[in-house]
Design an enzyme around this catalytic site. Sequence first.
Site: not given
Ligand code: IVH
Length: 706
Positions: A36-37, A39, A142, A144, A165, A346
């Site tokens: 770090d230092a 950098y 993926e 969320k 957004r 979810k």
């Molecule tokens: S896909 C058309 N992938 O969740 C594509 N969204 O409830 C739509 N989010 O506003 C989004 N991780 O900000 C996608 N791996 C992920 C995500 C993700 C977080 C958020 C995103 C979106 C919200 C939808």
Amino acid sequence: MAKLTPEIEQYTQQLRGKLQEAGYAYYVLDNPIMEDAVYDRLLRELQELETQYPQLIVPDSPTQRVGAKPATKFVSVKHNIPLYSLENAFNIQELKSWQERWKSQNSKFKIQKLEVKTQNYDLNNGSHSDEIDLGNIDYVCELKIDGSALALTYENGLLIRGATRGDGIMGEDITQNVKTINSIPLKLKIDNPPAIVEVRGEAFLSVNVFENINTEREKIGETLFANPRNAAAGTLRQLDSKIVAQRRLDFFAYTLYLEENKSEFSEFSTQWEYLELLQKLGFKVNPNRKLCSSLDEVAAYYQFWDKERKNLPYLTDGVVVKLNYLPLQKKLGFTQKFPRWAIALKYPAEEIPTIVQAVTVQVGRTGALTPVAELKPVQLAGTTVQRASLHNSDRLAELDLHIGDTVIVRKAGEIIPEVVRVLPELRPTDAKRFQMPTHCPECSQPVIKPRDEAVTRCINASCPAILRGSLAHWASRGALDINGLGEKLVQQLVNGGLVKSVADLYNLTVEDLTTLERMGEKSASKLVEAIATSKAQPWGRVLYGLGIRHVGSVNAELLTQKFPTVAQLGQAKVTDIESVYGIGSEIAQSVEQWFRVPANQNLVAGLETAGVTLETKDSTDNVEKVESSFLVGKTFVLTGTLPTLKRDEAKSLIQNSGGKVTSSVSSKTDFVVVGEDAGSKLEKAKKLGVKQLSEAELLEMLEVRS
Ligand code: IVH
């Protein structure tokens, strides 16, 4: 100016290259290659060279990340491609019914509807109108990420715009702030990138960084962020990008859009390839993704991460499941809000037991008393929880809460956790039931609880808590927007007796303010100036700022159309008020009652004397309307007979929200509002792919409910 030699130029380039590589290794790959230092020292050296030879500065230099001059406000921008949200599922059963739905749509949609047409991007085009063989369906799973969505635009490889957004159609340009996020490349990492690349992903704060920010805020008496998501969203909208740079936001990219047929990558046929491409372009893509070939595998992924997520350094509130095959995505397209080819599965809100050590009572702007449980601190959904709302006395009675009780608290990623239930079997024998106070804890006056309401209220107009809440609301962004008048200062003003009503703000002098702790002359005169400037805010904002029950910003705007002066509104009868479209009788009664209270009449008189705007001034109000509302730049065409609205009513509702109504459909039309017996306009709209709205959808968009 010192002479620039080829040696210096070459050395600067080398230095920059080294720093870029080290930054990428540290922030994107999570695999540091430099101390770090070292950098920091090299970065300082580069900064010095660039100051000496400004011609050496390039847009992707690591020095461009440290923050620029504070902005005065953010500019609204239209997204090149709308940011959709995701449909939610809460269990595997709901996931299965999503699968059944899109499978049946796949066979039904022989001809694809053109729902979204955005510039050159082709999100829905029906070039794949045949039924797609569903032999092998892969799902990209993926995590969320619980943060804030960002839309990034790269032109010829350079980051030219970063936007929030917003409502999905319009966002705010926060490019300066986005550039401070080290895991977002300022320049794409490949040679000859496509001319335009749109990247979408989630900006977030790790739980550690979030807790450090809150500890710092606590020290300086600032209000704490409720959770990492709010902290990330708040940070992204900071006007001072230097502060953003200190907050250490991070970013995972999850989607990218390319112009059709313009690069080798347009040939890709799967989402998975896009994720890999994002990685090649220099983005951080969440490594915990998985390609699953059945819903059973998806379910196993979901269950695995439910257990494992507590060990992640960031918060995740579910799993996003996307169909991997892009032609199928294209064919299924989007509903008004969601892609049909993706869903968020979810996790249920987390619950945990802890002990109620005390109950305190907060008094809000409307005088409502809210009991709050002070808890033995526990870790929940990645954050430390020490307070939970008990809502009101009805809820308290329902819970039969005693001080010392063990309770279950729940956090659904919301602002303040709540007490879900009490475990009476664990109650200590000497525990006392908590009773709502009979007197206001702030001003000691008796409180009231109307029989048909759950809320207990303090009705003393000069209660300091109500005054504090009213001042904070008056100064808030949507109301008079007084910069620098935050909660802490409001408290000082009220405690010091400098302000006894909102109108008193306008009599404050620099001398008054410098008597307050930690208030220098410079900040005092800035604040006096900001307060004076607020007098010119339009009547609609002032009305909202008065904080009349049920009068939010949309209703305030509607009321000021019909009542262009405060005198007219103050004298109006309930029947006059409820004749405004969108204003129901509850709102009308609340407005009429408010103006009958002598303390409120005094307040209006005080504001009048101070010179605050209490009537519609054509020019300023029009400008304001355009700036504040989300339909700005949107063009509507009305066709056919709407079920409840007359044509003129619909027109003025749209115009009140900043939209434009024209008589004929063209490629510039954003929406066509369709009623019964719609004719050629609808045909044309269909041909041009203009989005259609029903009256109900229009009203929902305008958030008008009576
Ligand atoms: S896909 C058309 N992938 O969740 C594509 N969204 O409830 C739509 N989010 O506003 C989004 N991780 O900000 C996608 N791996 C992920 C995500 C993700 C977080 C958020 C995103 C979106 C919200 C939808």
